[in-house]
Design a protein around this motif. Structure first.
Motif, PDB file in Angstrom:
ATOM      1  N   ILE A   1      -1.085   7.669  13.670  1.00  0.00           N
ATOM      2  CA  ILE A   1      -1.710   8.412  12.568  1.00  0.00           C
ATOM      3  C   ILE A   1      -0.702   9.359  11.939  1.00  0.00           C
ATOM      4  CG2 ILE A   1      -3.466  10.131  12.003  1.00  0.00           C
ATOM      5  CD1 ILE A   1      -5.270   8.863  14.085  1.00  0.00           C
ATOM      6  N   ASN A   2       0.074  10.056  12.760  1.00  0.00           N
ATOM      7  CA  ASN A   2       1.065  10.989  12.233  1.00  0.00           C
ATOM      8  C   ASN A   2       2.113  10.269  11.392  1.00  0.00           C
ATOM      9  OD1 ASN A   2      -0.192  13.092  13.525  1.00  0.00           O
ATOM     10  ND2 ASN A   2       1.154  13.052  15.321  1.00  0.00           N
ATOM     11  N   PHE A   3       2.604   9.152  11.881  1.00  0.00           N
ATOM     12  CA  PHE A   3       3.622   8.387  11.145  1.00  0.00           C
ATOM     13  C   PHE A   3       3.054   7.869   9.828  1.00  0.00           C
ATOM     14  CE2 PHE A   3       5.733   4.363  10.127  1.00  0.00           C
ATOM     15  CZ  PHE A   3       7.052   4.802  10.023  1.00  0.00           C
ATOM     16  N   SER A   4       1.805   7.384   9.870  1.00  0.00           N
ATOM     17  CA  SER A   4       1.177   6.864   8.646  1.00  0.00           C
ATOM     18  C   SER A   4       0.994   7.979   7.614  1.00  0.00           C
ATOM     19  CB  SER A   4      -0.180   6.243   8.974  1.00  0.00           C
ATOM     20  OG  SER A   4      -0.022   5.145   9.855  1.00  0.00           O
ATOM     21  N   ALA A   5       0.592   9.162   8.074  1.00  0.00           N
ATOM     22  CA  ALA A   5       0.382  10.282   7.156  1.00  0.00           C
ATOM     23  C   ALA A   5       1.690  10.699   6.502  1.00  0.00           C
ATOM     24  CB  ALA A   5      -0.238  11.456   7.908  1.00  0.00           C
ATOM     25  N   ILE A   6       2.740  10.807   7.306  1.00  0.00           N
ATOM     26  CA  ILE A   6       4.051  11.199   6.758  1.00  0.00           C
ATOM     27  C   ILE A   6       4.551  10.146   5.768  1.00  0.00           C
ATOM     28  CG2 ILE A   6       6.472  11.582   7.339  1.00  0.00           C
ATOM     29  CD1 ILE A   6       5.519  12.783   9.994  1.00  0.00           C
ATOM     30  N   SER A   7       4.365   8.872   6.097  1.00  0.00           N
ATOM     31  CA  SER A   7       4.801   7.784   5.201  1.00  0.00           C
ATOM     32  C   SER A   7       4.063   7.854   3.873  1.00  0.00           C
ATOM     33  CB  SER A   7       4.564   6.430   5.876  1.00  0.00           C
ATOM     34  OG  SER A   7       5.310   6.317   7.070  1.00  0.00           O
ATOM     35  N   LEU A   8       2.751   8.106   3.940  1.00  0.00           N
ATOM     36  CA  LEU A   8       1.961   8.197   2.711  1.00  0.00           C
ATOM     37  C   LEU A   8       2.395   9.393   1.870  1.00  0.00           C
ATOM     38  CD1 LEU A   8      -1.612   7.263   4.006  1.00  0.00           C
ATOM     39  CD2 LEU A   8      -0.181   5.943   2.435  1.00  0.00           C
ATOM     40  N   LEU A   9       2.697  10.519   2.527  1.00  0.00           N
ATOM     41  CA  LEU A   9       3.172  11.687   1.784  1.00  0.00           C
ATOM     42  C   LEU A   9       4.472  11.388   1.051  1.00  0.00           C
ATOM     43  CD1 LEU A   9       2.459  14.691   4.198  1.00  0.00           C
ATOM     44  CD2 LEU A   9       1.509  14.328   1.917  1.00  0.00           C
ATOM     45  N   VAL A  10       5.378  10.694   1.727  1.00  0.00           N
ATOM     46  CA  VAL A  10       6.655  10.328   1.096  1.00  0.00           C
ATOM     47  C   VAL A  10       6.411   9.411  -0.089  1.00  0.00           C
ATOM     48  CG1 VAL A  10       8.828   9.097   1.440  1.00  0.00           C
ATOM     49  CG2 VAL A  10       7.986  10.649   3.213  1.00  0.00           C
ATOM     50  N   ILE A  11       5.526   8.419   0.087  1.00  0.00           N
ATOM     51  CA  ILE A  11       5.199   7.500  -1.008  1.00  0.00           C
ATOM     52  C   ILE A  11       4.598   8.267  -2.183  1.00  0.00           C
ATOM     53  CG2 ILE A  11       3.689   5.595  -1.702  1.00  0.00           C
ATOM     54  CD1 ILE A  11       4.020   4.479   1.145  1.00  0.00           C
ATOM     55  N   GLY A  12       3.690   9.200  -1.878  1.00  0.00           N
ATOM     56  CA  GLY A  12       3.072   9.996  -2.937  1.00  0.00           C
ATOM     57  C   GLY A  12       4.093  10.802  -3.715  1.00  0.00           C
ATOM     58  N   MET A  13       5.043  11.416  -3.021  1.00  0.00           N
ATOM     59  CA  MET A  13       6.082  12.196  -3.685  1.00  0.00           C
ATOM     60  C   MET A  13       6.985  11.316  -4.532  1.00  0.00           C
ATOM     61  SD  MET A  13       6.991  14.847  -0.570  1.00  0.00           S
ATOM     62  CE  MET A  13       8.223  15.726  -1.529  1.00  0.00           C
ATOM     63  N   ILE A  14       7.270  10.114  -4.046  1.00  0.00           N
ATOM     64  CA  ILE A  14       8.083   9.176  -4.825  1.00  0.00           C
ATOM     65  C   ILE A  14       7.355   8.772  -6.105  1.00  0.00           C
ATOM     66  CG2 ILE A  14       9.046   6.836  -4.855  1.00  0.00           C
ATOM     67  CD1 ILE A  14       9.648   7.175  -1.870  1.00  0.00           C
ATOM     68  N   LEU A  15       6.058   8.486  -5.982  1.00  0.00           N
ATOM     69  CA  LEU A  15       5.261   8.109  -7.165  1.00  0.00           C
ATOM     70  C   LEU A  15       5.237   9.232  -8.196  1.00  0.00           C
ATOM     71  CD1 LEU A  15       2.227   6.315  -5.480  1.00  0.00           C
ATOM     72  CD2 LEU A  15       4.043   5.255  -6.820  1.00  0.00           C
ATOM     73  N   ILE A  16       5.075  10.475  -7.711  1.00  0.00           N
ATOM     74  CA  ILE A  16       5.067  11.615  -8.625  1.00  0.00           C
ATOM     75  C   ILE A  16       6.415  11.746  -9.324  1.00  0.00           C
ATOM     76  CG2 ILE A  16       4.950  14.131  -8.752  1.00  0.00           C
ATOM     77  CD1 ILE A  16       2.876  14.046  -6.517  1.00  0.00           C
ATOM     78  N   SER A  17       7.498  11.577  -8.578  1.00  0.00           N
ATOM     79  CA  SER A  17       8.839  11.698  -9.153  1.00  0.00           C
ATOM     80  C   SER A  17       9.083  10.638 -10.223  1.00  0.00           C
ATOM     81  CB  SER A  17       9.898  11.583  -8.053  1.00  0.00           C
ATOM     82  OG  SER A  17       9.757  12.617  -7.106  1.00  0.00           O
ATOM     83  N   ILE A  18       8.683   9.398  -9.920  1.00  0.00           N
ATOM     84  CA  ILE A  18       8.864   8.308 -10.892  1.00  0.00           C
ATOM     85  C   ILE A  18       8.056   8.580 -12.152  1.00  0.00           C
ATOM     86  CG2 ILE A  18       8.430   5.860 -11.332  1.00  0.00           C
ATOM     87  CD1 ILE A  18       9.004   5.352  -8.370  1.00  0.00           C
ATOM     88  N   SER A  19       6.792   8.977 -11.961  1.00  0.00           N
ATOM     89  CA  SER A  19       5.921   9.241 -13.108  1.00  0.00           C
ATOM     90  C   SER A  19       6.445  10.394 -13.950  1.00  0.00           C
ATOM     91  CB  SER A  19       4.500   9.555 -12.613  1.00  0.00           C
ATOM     92  OG  SER A  19       3.646   9.835 -13.704  1.00  0.00           O
ATOM     93  N   ALA A  20       6.869  11.486 -13.294  1.00  0.00           N
ATOM     94  CA  ALA A  20       7.373  12.651 -14.021  1.00  0.00           C
ATOM     95  C   ALA A  20       8.642  12.306 -14.791  1.00  0.00           C
ATOM     96  CB  ALA A  20       7.638  13.795 -13.044  1.00  0.00           C
ATOM     97  N   THR A  21       9.547  11.564 -14.159  1.00  0.00           N
ATOM     98  CA  THR A  21      10.806  11.188 -14.814  1.00  0.00           C
ATOM     99  C   THR A  21      10.555  10.311 -16.030  1.00  0.00           C
ATOM    100  OG1 THR A  21      11.983  11.290 -12.702  1.00  0.00           O
ATOM    101  CG2 THR A  21      13.039  10.075 -14.490  1.00  0.00           C
ATOM    102  N   THR A  22       9.643   9.328 -15.869  1.00  0.00           N
ATOM    103  CA  THR A  22       9.322   8.423 -16.970  1.00  0.00           C
ATOM    104  C   THR A  22       8.695   9.168 -18.139  1.00  0.00           C
ATOM    105  OG1 THR A  22       8.964   6.618 -15.401  1.00  0.00           O
ATOM    106  CG2 THR A  22       8.051   6.346 -17.614  1.00  0.00           C
ATOM    107  N   THR A  23       7.756  10.066 -17.827  1.00  0.00           N
ATOM    108  CA  THR A  23       7.069  10.811 -18.883  1.00  0.00           C
ATOM    109  C   THR A  23       8.023  11.758 -19.596  1.00  0.00           C
ATOM    110  OG1 THR A  23       4.989  10.693 -17.648  1.00  0.00           O
ATOM    111  CG2 THR A  23       5.136  12.329 -19.397  1.00  0.00           C
TER     112      THR A  23
END
Length: 235
Positions: free
Chosen positions: A31-53
């Protein structure tokens, strides 16, 4: 990305509370590993979206056109805003809304200046942003603004519209109404929705200019012809 970054910590808090409540002895590494992985994915998605916009705001382009207001057939004209003809706008002062695959924005400013000729004219400047000048220019060209000229009346919409596919990219319209020297404009109550920072002889605020006749002069620009002393207090 925002949902993931927001929800995962909340779930972690609930999970920690459940461990304390039910006296769970150890953490679940999966559960801990999955949560950390999802947080990293979420931050990557935000970075991509912010950069594109942000890149889609990097360039600005403007398109300007001048229209002869030949249908205004009087030395005194009345400036009005076109009524709230859009159903979504009637409910309140929304800045942006979508209707029928179009985006409507309250980004219209109208100024009144001295005409360079002996005729009424209207200069419309449209601007928009894009990741390239070409794209920004296309978005500026796609901006639509409604206006009507008839007899003594000039009516301008307080809203501009763009295709939904253009998205909101800081589109705006600035209109300059050119008045020949010696002509007069009356600013109706509805004109308060569209006028912005109109220069006049006494530097009167826009809101105070409403409900008065303003004559265009050669030297002083707009001069109020029916104002009384009390109209000039505090600008």
């Amino acid at each position: 990305g925002l949902v993931i970054v927001t929800v995962i910590p909340l779930l972690g808090i609930f999970y920690g509370g459940a461990k304390l409540l039910f006296d769970i002895p150890s953490s679940n590494r999966t559960i801990n590993f999955s949560a950390i992985s999802l947080l990293v994915i979420g931050m990557i998605l935000i970075s991509i979206s912010a950069t594109t916009t942000l890149s889609d705001y990097s360039m600005e382009q403007r398109k300007t056109e001048t229209i002869d207001l030949t249908e205004l057939q009087s030395d005194t004209i009345y400036l009005e805003s076109i009524g709230n003809t859009y159903s979504a706008y009637r409910g309140g002062p929304e800045d942006v809304f979508i209707e029928n695959d179009e985006i409507f924005m309250d980004e219209v400013e109208v100024d009144i200046v001295k005409s360079k000729s002996d005729e009424y004219e209207m200069r419309i400047r449209k601007s928009a942003h894009g990741r390239s000048r070409k794209l920004a220019g296309l978005r500026a060209e796609n901006i639509m603004i409604d206006f009507e000229q008839e007899g003594q009346y000039l009516r301008v919409s307080p809203l501009l519209s763009v295709p939904f596919t253009d998205r909101v990219r800081d589109q705006e319209v600035k209109i300059s109404i050119g008045m020949p020297v010696g002509t007069t404009v009356y600013l109706t109550e509805s004109a308060n929705d569209i006028i912005y920072d109109i220069e006049n002889e006494t530097n009167m605020y826009d809101a105070r200019m409403i409900g008065h006749f303003w004559k265009m002069t050669e030297v002083d620009g707009l001069v109020c012809t029916d104002c009384v002393k009390s109209d000039y207090r505090s600008g």
